[in-house]
Design an enzyme around this catalytic site. Structure first.
Site, PDB file in Angstrom:
ATOM      1  N   SER A  35       0.798  -1.057   0.079  1.00  0.00           N
ATOM      2  CA  SER A  35      -0.053  -0.128  -0.137  1.00  0.00           C
ATOM      3  C   SER A  35       0.931   1.157  -0.118  1.00  0.00           C
ATOM      4  O   SER A  35       1.228   1.834   0.987  1.00  0.00           O
ATOM      5  CB  SER A  35      -0.757  -0.006   1.187  1.00  0.00           C
ATOM      6  OG  SER A  35      -1.858  -0.917   1.128  1.00  0.00           O
ATOM      7  N   PRO A 256      -2.225   2.795  -4.054  1.00  0.00           N
ATOM      8  CA  PRO A 256      -2.427   1.917  -3.013  1.00  0.00           C
ATOM      9  C   PRO A 256      -2.477   0.130  -3.250  1.00  0.00           C
ATOM     10  O   PRO A 256      -2.546  -0.498  -2.183  1.00  0.00           O
ATOM     11  CB  PRO A 256      -4.104   2.131  -2.812  1.00  0.00           C
ATOM     12  CG  PRO A 256      -4.420   2.691  -4.150  1.00  0.00           C
ATOM     13  CD  PRO A 256      -3.343   3.544  -4.830  1.00  0.00           C
ATOM     14  N   PHE A 257      -2.372  -0.022  -4.462  1.00  0.00           N
ATOM     15  CA  PHE A 257      -2.241  -1.640  -4.673  1.00  0.00           C
ATOM     16  C   PHE A 257      -0.990  -1.769  -5.576  1.00  0.00           C
ATOM     17  O   PHE A 257      -0.778  -2.426  -6.599  1.00  0.00           O
ATOM     18  CB  PHE A 257      -3.489  -2.097  -5.424  1.00  0.00           C
ATOM     19  CG  PHE A 257      -4.745  -1.830  -4.705  1.00  0.00           C
ATOM     20  CD1 PHE A 257      -4.914  -2.560  -3.617  1.00  0.00           C
ATOM     21  CD2 PHE A 257      -5.530  -0.772  -5.397  1.00  0.00           C
ATOM     22  CE1 PHE A 257      -6.106  -2.369  -2.884  1.00  0.00           C
ATOM     23  CE2 PHE A 257      -6.808  -0.520  -4.320  1.00  0.00           C
ATOM     24  CZ  PHE A 257      -7.023  -1.466  -3.278  1.00  0.00           C
ATOM     25  N   GLU A 274      -6.034   0.289  -8.797  1.00  0.00           N
ATOM     26  CA  GLU A 274      -7.375  -0.057  -8.782  1.00  0.00           C
ATOM     27  C   GLU A 274      -7.437  -1.244  -8.119  1.00  0.00           C
ATOM     28  O   GLU A 274      -6.549  -2.366  -8.343  1.00  0.00           O
ATOM     29  CB  GLU A 274      -7.600  -0.141 -10.215  1.00  0.00           C
ATOM     30  CG  GLU A 274      -9.212  -0.733 -10.363  1.00  0.00           C
ATOM     31  CD  GLU A 274      -9.638  -0.442 -11.917  1.00  0.00           C
ATOM     32  OE1 GLU A 274     -10.897  -0.974 -12.107  1.00  0.00           O
ATOM     33  OE2 GLU A 274      -9.095  -0.197 -12.884  1.00  0.00           O
ATOM     34  N   LYS A 290     -12.992   4.256 -14.024  1.00  0.00           N
ATOM     35  CA  LYS A 290     -13.306   4.872 -15.320  1.00  0.00           C
ATOM     36  C   LYS A 290     -13.671   6.272 -15.324  1.00  0.00           C
ATOM     37  O   LYS A 290     -14.708   6.655 -14.431  1.00  0.00           O
ATOM     38  CB  LYS A 290     -14.647   4.180 -15.798  1.00  0.00           C
ATOM     39  CG  LYS A 290     -14.252   2.701 -16.676  1.00  0.00           C
ATOM     40  CD  LYS A 290     -13.420   3.063 -17.874  1.00  0.00           C
ATOM     41  CE  LYS A 290     -13.042   1.834 -18.723  1.00  0.00           C
ATOM     42  NZ  LYS A 290     -11.672   1.726 -18.153  1.00  0.00           N
TER      43      LYS A 290
END
Length: 488
Positions: A35, A256-257, A274, A290
């Site tokens: 993260s 974050p990912f 995402e 999106k």
């Protein structure tokens, strides 16, 4: 009956996730799920998992489970393989020590699923070139995880013992191996590796991409499709330490990912914003992205760009189409009436763009496991378009290269049944002496080709700038290689 024992304890380590991963590389095969941009409720923990006990991977025809250099089992269907090795919640879990809230990964599998697993779900035309040839999925089994809780700045160690014939496999002398991991994680920081890249080249020209936008608009006008995600690749020659590349990318484009995986002949350095799918118990969550706007220069311009995205009819329409697609996908495996959209059109800031994000939640039916869930939702809807199958057929006709791991997922399958998977975007893949970055945009009826090209440029800005700096350094002295990242 499957029974596992999980031991969890706080540990004191001198560094955060990146520094700790740097210390552990070379002690076996480890994976980092970071993260790098902590966010409330969704990105509070980072995990370092390893060393690997086994590998599960899918080639063009077969999925193989290998342990100690030997093939243990094989399957024709990759989702059946996942069902076999990640059979869901065990009959009994006994904890020694309190598991911190939110530490959803204590051991199991960590890896990457490629976009082209869809060929085991749908019959698609075979038009695009497969380059490079990488596994369609690649996982490592782990019985030791280091979890870093960002709000408290605290490390936790989780170790798992299970039946010898089932994963996570118990082996003799594991206590010594686990102790060795902690010893190395607290040891001296190794010298930083170096990397260099050649000049980036476009595998899809701007003219080709913009013609693709026009082709999709014509298909939308005919009523064939509502939206298609069109992508393009940039690549360059690469040599050196792919881990050092990840460190530079994560600093330039915190997300974050974020994730780093390395295996035989490849490395994946991902800075994904995402989340594809998260499972905790029977609770499911997807957060499709999106809608994109480039960040502005200065607070005033940046605030104006954010407001323009918030008010954009085009971007809202693009977002809600994919939300509906994800609702439909999850509805195949969800308890009746449980699919909901609690957050719609949220805006999140990243290094070079504003993103529009929505949240879809559901409850998994008791008769469905990880295989049914992934088969129902694969590939991530934000990376295809709607309707999904027709959009993928159009993608196959317009994109000259198969997507491979791009537009797939990276994450974990926990031994208790938990799961968290990102979408592989904003990611550099190193293989075959090259580094590859793929960028895309969702095309709808009122898309303008030049604007969609500009969107792909904005999304990849920080990653491309990092690679270009590596290209500028290419004339320096020879760089150090590491054994796990020798791509020659």
């Amino acid at each position: 009956m499957i029974e596992i024992e999980v031991t969890i304890r706080p540990v004191a380590l001198p560094d955060g996730p990146r520094g700790t991963m740097a210390r552990l590389r070379g002690e076996g095969r480890f994976a980092l799920l970071e993260s790098a941009l902590p966010m409330p409720r969704q990105a509070q923990w980072s995990y370092i998992a390893g060393p690997a006990l086994a590998t599960l991977y899918t080639d063009e025809t077969t999925t193989r489970l290998e342990r100690d250099g030997r093939e243990i089992a094989c399957w024709a269907d990759p989702f059946e393989a996942l069902a076999a090795v990640a059979a869901g919640e065990p009959d009994s879990v006994r904890f020694e020590g309190d598991c911190p809230d939110g530490m959803d990964f204590v051991g199991g599998w960590v890896g990457v699923l490629g976009y082209d697993l869809v060929r085991h779900v749908e019959r698609l035309p075979e038009q695009a070139l497969h380059d490079p040839i990488l596994p369609r999925q690649w996982w490592i089994a782990v019985d030791q995880v280091l979890g870093f809780h960002h709000p408290s700045d605290q490390w936790w160690e989780a170790t798992v013992r299970g039946p010898a014939e089932r994963w996570p496999w118990t082996r003799a002398r594991r206590a010594e191996a686990w102790a060795r991991t902690i010893e190395c994680a607290g040891g001296p920081l190794p010298e930083r590796g170096q990397w260099q890249a050649g000049s980036l080249s476009l595998r899809t020209s701007r003219a080709q991409f913009e013609r693709g936008v026009e082709t999709i608009r014509e298909a939308i006008t005919r009523g064939d499709v509502l939206q298609v995600n069109l992508t393009r690749r940039e690549e360059a020659a690469f040599e050196g330490d792919a881990w050092a590349l990840y460190e530079d990318l994560a600093s330039a484009h915190p997300a974050p990912f974020a994730a780093y995986l390395e295996g035989p002949g490849f490395a994946v350095a991902s800075c994904s914003p995402e989340r594809f799918l998260h499972r905790r118990g029977d609770r499911l969550e997807a957060r499709p992205i999106k809608g994109t706007a480039a960040r502005g220069i200065g607070e005033t311009e940046d605030a104006a760009r954010r407001q323009q995205l918030a008010a954009s009819v085009k971007d809202r329409a693009e977002n809600v189409m994919i939300v509906d697609l994800m609702r439909n996908d999850l509805g195949r495996v969800a308890a009746t009436g449980s699919v909901a959209v609690p957050e719609l059109f949220e805006l999140e800031p990243y290094a070079s763009v504003w993103q529009m994000v929505s949240t879809v939640r559901a409850r998994l039916r008791p008769d469905c496991g990880v295989a049914q869930l992934l088969r129902a939702c694969w590939p991530p809807g934000s990376m295809t378009g709607a309707p999904k199958v027709k959009a993928m057929e159009i993608i196959e006709g317009l994109e000259t290269l198969r997507r491979g791991w791009y537009a797939g997922s990276i994450g974990y399958l926990d031994c208790r049944g938990n799961m968290d998977l990102s979408v592989v975007i904003r990611t550099a893949i190193v293989a075959g002496g090259r580094v590859m970055v793929q960028l895309g945009a969702g095309i709808v009826s009122d898309s303008e080709p030049a604007a969609e090209w500009a969107e792909t440029v904005a999304k990849g800005l920080r990653i491309v700038e990092t690679l270009e700096r590596g290209s500028e350094a290419a004339g320096q002295s020879p760089h150090r290689r590491t054994a796990l990242c020798d791509f020659t």
